[in-house]
Design a protein around this motif. Structure first.
Motif, mmCIF file in Angstrom:
data_model
loop_
_atom_site.group_PDB
_atom_site.id
_atom_site.type_symbol
_atom_site.label_atom_id
_atom_site.label_comp_id
_atom_site.label_asym_id
_atom_site.label_seq_id
_atom_site.Cartn_x
_atom_site.Cartn_y
_atom_site.Cartn_z
ATOM 1 N N VAL A 94 12.832 13.552 -29.036
ATOM 2 C CA VAL A 94 12.147 14.538 -30.300
ATOM 3 C C VAL A 94 12.108 16.750 -29.548
ATOM 4 N N GLY A 95 11.840 16.028 -28.636
ATOM 5 C CA GLY A 95 11.380 16.995 -27.648
ATOM 6 C C GLY A 95 11.796 17.649 -25.974
ATOM 7 N N LYS A 96 12.898 16.941 -26.836
ATOM 8 C CA LYS A 96 13.840 17.329 -24.961
ATOM 9 C C LYS A 96 14.897 18.176 -25.461
ATOM 10 N N ALA A 98 24.380 9.694 -23.682
ATOM 11 C CA ALA A 98 22.829 9.152 -23.876
ATOM 12 C C ALA A 98 22.141 8.557 -22.586
ATOM 13 N N THR A 99 22.684 7.728 -21.862
ATOM 14 C CA THR A 99 21.749 7.175 -20.777
ATOM 15 C C THR A 99 21.300 7.762 -19.829
ATOM 16 N N THR A 100 21.870 8.962 -19.011
ATOM 17 C CA THR A 100 22.210 10.023 -18.158
ATOM 18 C C THR A 100 21.079 10.464 -18.321
ATOM 19 N N PHE A 101 21.200 11.335 -20.162
ATOM 20 C CA PHE A 101 19.866 12.241 -20.546
ATOM 21 C C PHE A 101 19.420 11.805 -20.820
ATOM 22 N N LYS A 102 18.565 10.554 -21.486
ATOM 23 C CA LYS A 102 17.170 9.507 -21.177
ATOM 24 C C LYS A 102 16.394 10.037 -20.069
ATOM 25 N N GLN A 103 17.755 9.048 -19.017
ATOM 26 C CA GLN A 103 16.941 9.003 -17.598
ATOM 27 C C GLN A 103 16.841 10.517 -16.667
ATOM 28 N N ALA A 104 17.559 11.736 -16.922
ATOM 29 C CA ALA A 104 17.262 13.123 -16.365
ATOM 30 C C ALA A 104 16.084 13.717 -17.216
ATOM 31 N N LYS A 134 10.832 13.140 -17.037
ATOM 32 C CA LYS A 134 10.293 13.335 -15.893
ATOM 33 C C LYS A 134 10.307 15.322 -16.230
ATOM 34 N N THR A 135 11.467 15.709 -17.137
ATOM 35 C CA THR A 135 11.552 16.596 -17.008
ATOM 36 C C THR A 135 11.785 17.019 -18.996
ATOM 37 N N GLN A 136 11.233 18.524 -18.831
ATOM 38 C CA GLN A 136 12.157 18.778 -20.582
ATOM 39 C C GLN A 136 13.044 19.096 -21.145
ATOM 40 N N GLY A 137 13.851 18.925 -20.147
ATOM 41 C CA GLY A 137 15.652 19.249 -20.883
ATOM 42 C C GLY A 137 17.218 18.749 -19.699
ATOM 43 N N ALA A 138 17.740 18.778 -20.378
ATOM 44 C CA ALA A 138 18.932 18.654 -19.287
ATOM 45 C C ALA A 138 20.273 19.117 -20.840
#
Length: 262
Positions: A18-20, A221-227, A230-234
């Motif tokens: 939820v914080g991404k 959704a998969t690549t969003f979760k991967q990206a 370790k980061t704050q967003g995509a």
């Protein structure tokens, strides 16, 4: 604080998915000239945190074929800097999320850098992403102008960017750092390999003061979760434009929901 800083602070207070932050890129004037504000309204309505509005340019450097094609069509439709500002003059009556203009420096130089920044402030733009504006040029000639109009300049780093350079960019930044996932053009990835994962880990471990948001290669959704592991967003660009080319604005809700699904 600038809206970008507020949104990053707000997202940072939440843990887990939820914080991404989800940012969407689209080309102004595509698929139709007069749909810019409608697209922005629908993106906010469906849970997007931030939007990058692409200012089309005839000679792109980093854009893949999908975004290049959308830019050519937008230019053919009649999109210009002045047209975009006219479209956005009342956007803050209906859209509250951060808005960033992403483009190349030449059209802004032609418009006049201070005049362009002043117009951005007048219509409610919060920042600029200009991949071909060097850090040294920005610091020497344009930093004070951006500051005057409360605009955040977002810098890009790539897998080839040295740690020293990344720290220089971090020092000069006051919003987020755009973490380009690969050295290729946009829209050219089928997921992230081990080298890219190592790159994300390397930059994340540097404990920079600015949040990291990944762009290039995020499409579902998969690549969003991967990206965002370790980061704050995509940022999603090419995949969203492909959807617009097929489904027009009618497909926005289902596309965003498919990215943010559990």
């Amino acid at each position: 604080m600038n809206r970008i800083q507020n949104k990053l602070s707000e997202k940072n207070q939440h843990a887990g998915k939820v914080g991404k932050l989800l940012s969407i890129y689209f080309t102004a004037g595509y698929p139709k000239l007069d749909e810019t504000v409608e697209i922005l309204q629908q993106l906010e309505k469906n849970g997007v945190d931030m939007v990058e509005i692409g200012l089309p340019f005839s000679d792109p450097l980093a854009d893949g074929p999908t975004i290049q094609e959308s830019s050519q069509l937008a230019l053919k439709n009649g999109m210009t800097s002045e047209t975009l500002f006219q479209q956005l003059k009342d956007v803050r009556k209906t859209v509250s999320i951060p808005l960033i203009i992403m483009g190349y420096f030449n059209p802004i130089l032609q418009y006049g850098v201070e005049d362009f920044c002043k117009k951005c402030a007048e219509v409610g733009i919060d920042g600029l992403i200009l991949p071909d504006l060097p850090l040294s040029e920005y610091k020497e000639h344009y930093h004070e102008i951006f500051k005057k109009y409360n605009l955040i300049n977002v810098f890009l780093v790539t897998p080839q960017t040295s740690d020293d350079r990344i720290r220089q960019i971090d020092t000069a930044s006051n919003g987020f750092i755009y973490l380009v996932s690969s050295s290729s053009v946009t829209g050219n990835s089928d997921g992230f390999d081990e080298n890219q994962e190592n790159y994300f880990n390397r930059v994340a471990s540097m404990q920079l003061k600015n949040p990291l948001i990944v762009g290039f290669g995020i499409k579902d959704a998969t690549t969003f979760k991967q990206a965002t592991s370790k980061t704050q967003g995509a940022i999603i660009g090419s995949a969203f434009i492909k959807m617009l080319s097929k489904n027009k604005t009618l497909g926005i809700a289902s596309f965003i929901q498919s990215i943010l699904k559990d």
